[in-house]
Design a protein around this motif. Structure first.
Motif, PDB file in Angstrom:
ATOM      1  N   THR A   9       0.839  -1.186   0.000  1.00  0.00           N
ATOM      2  CA  THR A   9       0.000   0.000   0.000  1.00  0.00           C
ATOM      3  C   THR A   9       0.876   1.238   0.000  1.00  0.00           C
ATOM      4  OG1 THR A   9      -1.697  -1.184   1.259  1.00  0.00           O
ATOM      5  CG2 THR A   9      -1.831   1.225   1.212  1.00  0.00           C
ATOM      6  N   LEU A  10       0.682   2.093  -1.011  1.00  0.00           N
ATOM      7  CA  LEU A  10       1.556   3.254  -1.168  1.00  0.00           C
ATOM      8  C   LEU A  10       1.575   4.149   0.059  1.00  0.00           C
ATOM      9  CD1 LEU A  10       1.185   4.482  -4.843  1.00  0.00           C
ATOM     10  CD2 LEU A  10       2.928   3.012  -3.820  1.00  0.00           C
ATOM     11  N   SER A  11       0.443   4.203   0.765  1.00  0.00           N
ATOM     12  CA  SER A  11       0.386   5.090   1.916  1.00  0.00           C
ATOM     13  C   SER A  11       1.369   4.674   3.006  1.00  0.00           C
ATOM     14  CB  SER A  11      -1.035   5.131   2.483  1.00  0.00           C
ATOM     15  OG  SER A  11      -1.448   3.828   2.866  1.00  0.00           O
ATOM     16  N   ALA A  27       8.827   8.392  -4.499  1.00  0.00           N
ATOM     17  CA  ALA A  27       9.656   9.425  -5.116  1.00  0.00           C
ATOM     18  C   ALA A  27       9.875   9.130  -6.587  1.00  0.00           C
ATOM     19  CB  ALA A  27      10.999   9.515  -4.403  1.00  0.00           C
ATOM     20  N   TRP A  28      10.248  10.179  -7.287  1.00  0.00           N
ATOM     21  CA  TRP A  28      10.683  10.062  -8.671  1.00  0.00           C
ATOM     22  C   TRP A  28      12.140  10.495  -8.755  1.00  0.00           C
ATOM     23  CZ3 TRP A  28       8.087   7.945 -12.705  1.00  0.00           C
ATOM     24  CH2 TRP A  28       6.707   7.754 -12.578  1.00  0.00           C
ATOM     25  N   PHE A  29      12.911   9.729  -9.519  1.00  0.00           N
ATOM     26  CA  PHE A  29      14.289  10.044  -9.829  1.00  0.00           C
ATOM     27  C   PHE A  29      14.425  10.064 -11.348  1.00  0.00           C
ATOM     28  CE2 PHE A  29      16.674   9.559  -5.806  1.00  0.00           C
ATOM     29  CZ  PHE A  29      15.677   9.059  -4.990  1.00  0.00           C
ATOM     30  N   ARG A  30      15.543  10.586 -11.796  1.00  0.00           N
ATOM     31  CA  ARG A  30      15.822  10.501 -13.227  1.00  0.00           C
ATOM     32  C   ARG A  30      17.313  10.331 -13.447  1.00  0.00           C
ATOM     33  NH1 ARG A  30      14.676  16.703 -15.405  1.00  0.00           N
ATOM     34  NH2 ARG A  30      16.598  17.635 -14.586  1.00  0.00           N
ATOM     35  N   ALA A  52      10.328   5.186  -7.174  1.00  0.00           N
ATOM     36  CA  ALA A  52      10.967   4.472  -6.080  1.00  0.00           C
ATOM     37  C   ALA A  52      10.114   4.563  -4.824  1.00  0.00           C
ATOM     38  CB  ALA A  52      12.355   5.046  -5.813  1.00  0.00           C
ATOM     39  N   ALA A  53      10.268   3.566  -3.953  1.00  0.00           N
ATOM     40  CA  ALA A  53       9.520   3.534  -2.702  1.00  0.00           C
ATOM     41  C   ALA A  53      10.470   3.272  -1.537  1.00  0.00           C
ATOM     42  CB  ALA A  53       8.453   2.440  -2.744  1.00  0.00           C
ATOM     43  N   ARG A  54      10.163   3.905  -0.413  1.00  0.00           N
ATOM     44  CA  ARG A  54      11.002   3.782   0.780  1.00  0.00           C
ATOM     45  C   ARG A  54      10.101   3.568   1.985  1.00  0.00           C
ATOM     46  NH1 ARG A  54      13.427   7.997   4.364  1.00  0.00           N
ATOM     47  NH2 ARG A  54      15.253   7.041   5.305  1.00  0.00           N
ATOM     48  N   GLY A  55      10.423   2.557   2.771  1.00  0.00           N
ATOM     49  CA  GLY A  55       9.623   2.252   3.946  1.00  0.00           C
ATOM     50  C   GLY A  55      10.004   3.127   5.112  1.00  0.00           C
ATOM     51  N   SER A  56       9.563   4.393   5.071  1.00  0.00           N
ATOM     52  CA  SER A  56       9.930   5.350   6.107  1.00  0.00           C
ATOM     53  C   SER A  56       8.905   6.471   6.118  1.00  0.00           C
ATOM     54  CB  SER A  56      11.324   5.908   5.817  1.00  0.00           C
ATOM     55  OG  SER A  56      11.672   6.923   6.730  1.00  0.00           O
ATOM     56  N   THR A  57       9.121   7.453   6.982  1.00  0.00           N
ATOM     57  CA  THR A  57       8.223   8.611   7.034  1.00  0.00           C
ATOM     58  C   THR A  57       8.924   9.886   6.608  1.00  0.00           C
ATOM     59  OG1 THR A  57       8.754   8.989   9.352  1.00  0.00           O
ATOM     60  CG2 THR A  57       6.837   7.608   8.880  1.00  0.00           C
ATOM     61  N   VAL A  58      10.144   9.756   6.102  1.00  0.00           N
ATOM     62  CA  VAL A  58      10.941  10.935   5.760  1.00  0.00           C
ATOM     63  C   VAL A  58      11.321  10.887   4.292  1.00  0.00           C
ATOM     64  CG1 VAL A  58      13.039  12.241   6.238  1.00  0.00           C
ATOM     65  CG2 VAL A  58      11.850  11.044   8.095  1.00  0.00           C
ATOM     66  N   VAL A  59      11.091  11.979   3.599  1.00  0.00           N
ATOM     67  CA  VAL A  59      11.514  12.082   2.204  1.00  0.00           C
ATOM     68  C   VAL A  59      12.994  12.441   2.187  1.00  0.00           C
ATOM     69  CG1 VAL A  59      11.255  13.313   0.026  1.00  0.00           C
ATOM     70  CG2 VAL A  59       9.233  12.800   1.421  1.00  0.00           C
ATOM     71  N   VAL A  60      13.789  11.596   1.528  1.00  0.00           N
ATOM     72  CA  VAL A  60      15.215  11.868   1.381  1.00  0.00           C
ATOM     73  C   VAL A  60      15.583  11.778  -0.085  1.00  0.00           C
ATOM     74  CG1 VAL A  60      15.798  11.079   3.696  1.00  0.00           C
ATOM     75  CG2 VAL A  60      15.827   9.463   1.779  1.00  0.00           C
ATOM     76  N   THR A  61      16.721  12.334  -0.455  1.00  0.00           N
ATOM     77  CA  THR A  61      17.094  12.402  -1.864  1.00  0.00           C
ATOM     78  C   THR A  61      18.094  11.338  -2.292  1.00  0.00           C
ATOM     79  OG1 THR A  61      18.838  13.993  -1.396  1.00  0.00           O
ATOM     80  CG2 THR A  61      16.660  14.891  -1.876  1.00  0.00           C
ATOM     81  N   ASP A  67      14.034   1.410  -1.202  1.00  0.00           N
ATOM     82  CA  ASP A  67      14.043  -0.052  -1.152  1.00  0.00           C
ATOM     83  C   ASP A  67      13.562  -0.693  -2.447  1.00  0.00           C
ATOM     84  OD1 ASP A  67      12.664   0.729   1.963  1.00  0.00           O
ATOM     85  OD2 ASP A  67      14.689  -0.062   1.709  1.00  0.00           O
ATOM     86  N   TYR A  68      12.655  -0.023  -3.156  1.00  0.00           N
ATOM     87  CA  TYR A  68      12.053  -0.607  -4.349  1.00  0.00           C
ATOM     88  C   TYR A  68      12.130   0.390  -5.508  1.00  0.00           C
ATOM     89  CZ  TYR A  68      10.118  -3.629  -0.751  1.00  0.00           C
ATOM     90  OH  TYR A  68       9.973  -4.472   0.306  1.00  0.00           O
ATOM     91  N   TRP A  69      12.356  -0.168  -6.697  1.00  0.00           N
ATOM     92  CA  TRP A  69      12.500   0.652  -7.903  1.00  0.00           C
ATOM     93  C   TRP A  69      11.701   0.054  -9.049  1.00  0.00           C
ATOM     94  CZ3 TRP A  69      15.320   5.181  -8.111  1.00  0.00           C
ATOM     95  CH2 TRP A  69      16.118   5.458  -6.993  1.00  0.00           C
ATOM     96  N   GLY A  70      11.179   0.928  -9.894  1.00  0.00           N
ATOM     97  CA  GLY A  70      10.582   0.489 -11.138  1.00  0.00           C
ATOM     98  C   GLY A  70      11.650   0.312 -12.200  1.00  0.00           C
ATOM     99  N   GLN A  71      11.216  -0.090 -13.381  1.00  0.00           N
ATOM    100  CA  GLN A  71      12.152  -0.358 -14.471  1.00  0.00           C
ATOM    101  C   GLN A  71      12.529   0.905 -15.235  1.00  0.00           C
ATOM    102  OE1 GLN A  71       8.946  -0.624 -14.747  1.00  0.00           O
ATOM    103  NE2 GLN A  71       8.451   0.313 -16.711  1.00  0.00           N
ATOM    104  N   GLY A  72      11.779   1.972 -15.040  1.00  0.00           N
ATOM    105  CA  GLY A  72      12.085   3.242 -15.694  1.00  0.00           C
ATOM    106  C   GLY A  72      11.279   3.455 -16.961  1.00  0.00           C
ATOM    107  N   THR A  73      11.066   4.721 -17.275  1.00  0.00           N
ATOM    108  CA  THR A  73      10.391   5.094 -18.509  1.00  0.00           C
ATOM    109  C   THR A  73      11.151   6.252 -19.149  1.00  0.00           C
ATOM    110  OG1 THR A  73       8.247   5.697 -19.516  1.00  0.00           O
ATOM    111  CG2 THR A  73       8.759   6.685 -17.371  1.00  0.00           C
ATOM    112  N   GLN A  74      11.382   6.160 -20.443  1.00  0.00           N
ATOM    113  CA  GLN A  74      12.207   7.144 -21.152  1.00  0.00           C
ATOM    114  C   GLN A  74      11.383   8.383 -21.496  1.00  0.00           C
ATOM    115  OE1 GLN A  74      15.637   7.024 -22.228  1.00  0.00           O
ATOM    116  NE2 GLN A  74      15.210   9.165 -22.695  1.00  0.00           N
TER     117      GLN A  74
END
Length: 119
Positions: free
Chosen positions: A28-30, A35-38, A92-101, A107-114
């Motif tokens: 569950t995303l909540s 986050a989004w990276f590039r 990307a997803a992180r099991g925490s309550t703090v947004v970091v860069t 912990d988890y990443w998608g495959q990416g989209t160009q």
């Protein structure tokens, strides 16, 4: 195990807008910081935007991250795109309550989209 699948990338012209989607399954995303990276060719992966309940952060003023908990999906709205925005965009997803860069904190990443922006 959380599975993230990005979509919505493509070829656009400078000045156009584009919205990327990241659909999650297996969690569950909540419960996660999203986050989004590039990553542009020859460059390191960089943080673009992150979201948790009641808080959003973006290092790009033209980009907005939103989350639809009902659909378990995160979006990245990108406006006034420029050629320097050309990159592979990752969710990307992180099991925490703090947004970091830092990429290592997620912990988890998608495959990416160009995303390619022509001048």
């Amino acid at each position: 195990q959380v599975l993230l699948v990005e979509s919505g990338g493509g070829l656009v012209q400078a000045g156009d807008s584009l919205t990327l989607s990241c659909a999650a399954s297996g969690g569950t995303l909540s419960s996660y910081i999203m986050a989004w990276f590039r990553q542009a060719p020859g460059k390191e992966r960089e943080f673009v935007a992150g979201v948790r309940r009641g808080f959003r952060e973006s290092v790009k003023g033209r980009f907005t991250i939103t989350r639809d908990s009902a659909k378990n999906t995160v979006y990245l709205q990108m406006n006034s795109l420029q050629p320097e925005d050309t990159a592979v965009y990752y969710c990307a997803a992180r099991g925490s309550t703090v947004v970091v860069t830092a990429t290592s904190a997620y912990d988890y990443w998608g495959q990416g989209t160009q995303v390619t922006v022509s001048s």
